[in-house]
Design an enzyme around this catalytic site. Sequence first.
Site, PDB file in Angstrom:
ATOM      1  CE  LYS A  53      -3.788  -2.456   2.227  1.00 23.98           C
ATOM      2  NZ  LYS A  53      -4.426  -2.922   3.454  1.00 23.98           N
ATOM      3  CD  GLN A  97      -3.373  -4.568   6.470  1.00 21.99           C
ATOM      4  OE1 GLN A  97      -3.505  -3.500   5.872  1.00 21.99           O
ATOM      5  NE2 GLN A  97      -3.670  -5.718   5.907  1.00 21.99           N
ATOM      6  CG  ASP A 120      -9.871  -0.450   4.941  1.00 18.84           C
ATOM      7  OD1 ASP A 120      -9.464  -0.919   3.864  1.00 18.84           O
ATOM      8  OD2 ASP A 120      -9.287  -0.594   6.022  1.00 18.84           O
TER       9      ASP A 120
HETATM   10  N1  GUN Z   1      -6.654  -7.035   5.812  1.00 16.94           N
HETATM   11  C1  GUN Z   1      -6.898  -7.757   4.692  1.00 16.94           C
HETATM   12  N2  GUN Z   1      -7.544  -7.004   3.778  1.00 16.94           N
HETATM   13  C2  GUN Z   1      -7.697  -5.781   4.340  1.00 16.94           C
HETATM   14  C3  GUN Z   1      -8.285  -4.570   3.877  1.00 16.94           C
HETATM   15  O1  GUN Z   1      -8.823  -4.456   2.760  1.00 16.94           O
HETATM   16  N3  GUN Z   1      -8.232  -3.520   4.739  1.00 16.94           N
HETATM   17  C4  GUN Z   1      -7.689  -3.629   5.974  1.00 16.94           C
HETATM   18  N4  GUN Z   1      -7.709  -2.541   6.753  1.00 16.94           N
HETATM   19  N5  GUN Z   1      -7.138  -4.736   6.436  1.00 16.94           N
HETATM   20  C5  GUN Z   1      -7.145  -5.800   5.607  1.00 16.94           C
END
Ligand code: GUN
Length: 286
Positions: A53, A97, A120
């Site tokens: 990211k 996350q 998100d």
């Molecule tokens: N963990 C796995 N996929 C995601 C996601 O799309 N967002 C977040 N915040 N954590 C994740």
Amino acid sequence: MTAEIINGKELAQTLREEMSKEVTELKNQGIVPHLTVILLGDNPASKSYVNGKKKASGETGISSDVIEMSASTSEKELLQKIHELNDDESVHGILVQLPLPDHINEQHVIEAIKPAKDVDGFHPVNIGRMMTGHDTFLSCTPYGILTMLKSYDIPIEGKHAVIIGRSNIVGKPVGQLLLNENATVTYCHSKTSSLIDYTKDADILIVAVGRPNVIDNKHVKEGAAVIDVGINRLENGSLTGDVDFDAVKEKAGYLTPVPRGVGPMTITMLLKNTIKAAKGLAESEG
Ligand code: GUN
């Protein structure tokens, strides 16, 4: 029939190039889109996703930082940090996350993030807006899937979309987005009896189970669009999806590979949401 392979990596690249122009325009107006990611603990998969990211943000001109906190951080401390970021005007997007350590209630954390910064798209306010068809942050994987289908001109309206998996992050919202596009949607899950009865009627089949080879070509209707959301690591270290790719590609009309399918699109939609947050376009007042 041999399926057209949907190249998520290439589509993501094209979209990111367009987005980097938008970022330049924003910067010319004095706005530097900024994403803050919070990472608790040192789960290797989470670290790798967070690095992806950060790298993608940088390549698109979006500034980002990662706040690393120990796995023993209390829920109270984490919520305090989120409140600080909610009040920080230089931060446009906040992402915590997941998964979080067991002693932290994930829902408390998701609901602490200001909806206007919830890139998100997990906050109940944003989920509610999505369900009612209003402008909001769409959660990234479902948004990426919808963007793929539209970019490849795959018809959705009036088609039967079958979703396998009912997670809050993928299955439930992707079905809702397809319903908003006038598909007829069927949700299947671990308790569905006779999965094949549903899958073989699907014009669009979205597979988000998290187990290799759940779907082979006997499950698939000739010409269907098959979207594989699974990312499974095999014992030899290679990545594979939930769909038997080689078998299904002989029957489907469209098929996403793993890797280079849905994965790169998920990160791309996060960047798109961060730009949207920076523009203040979300209807959120929260
Ligand atoms: N963990 C796995 N996929 C995601 C996601 O799309 N967002 C977040 N915040 N954590 C994740």
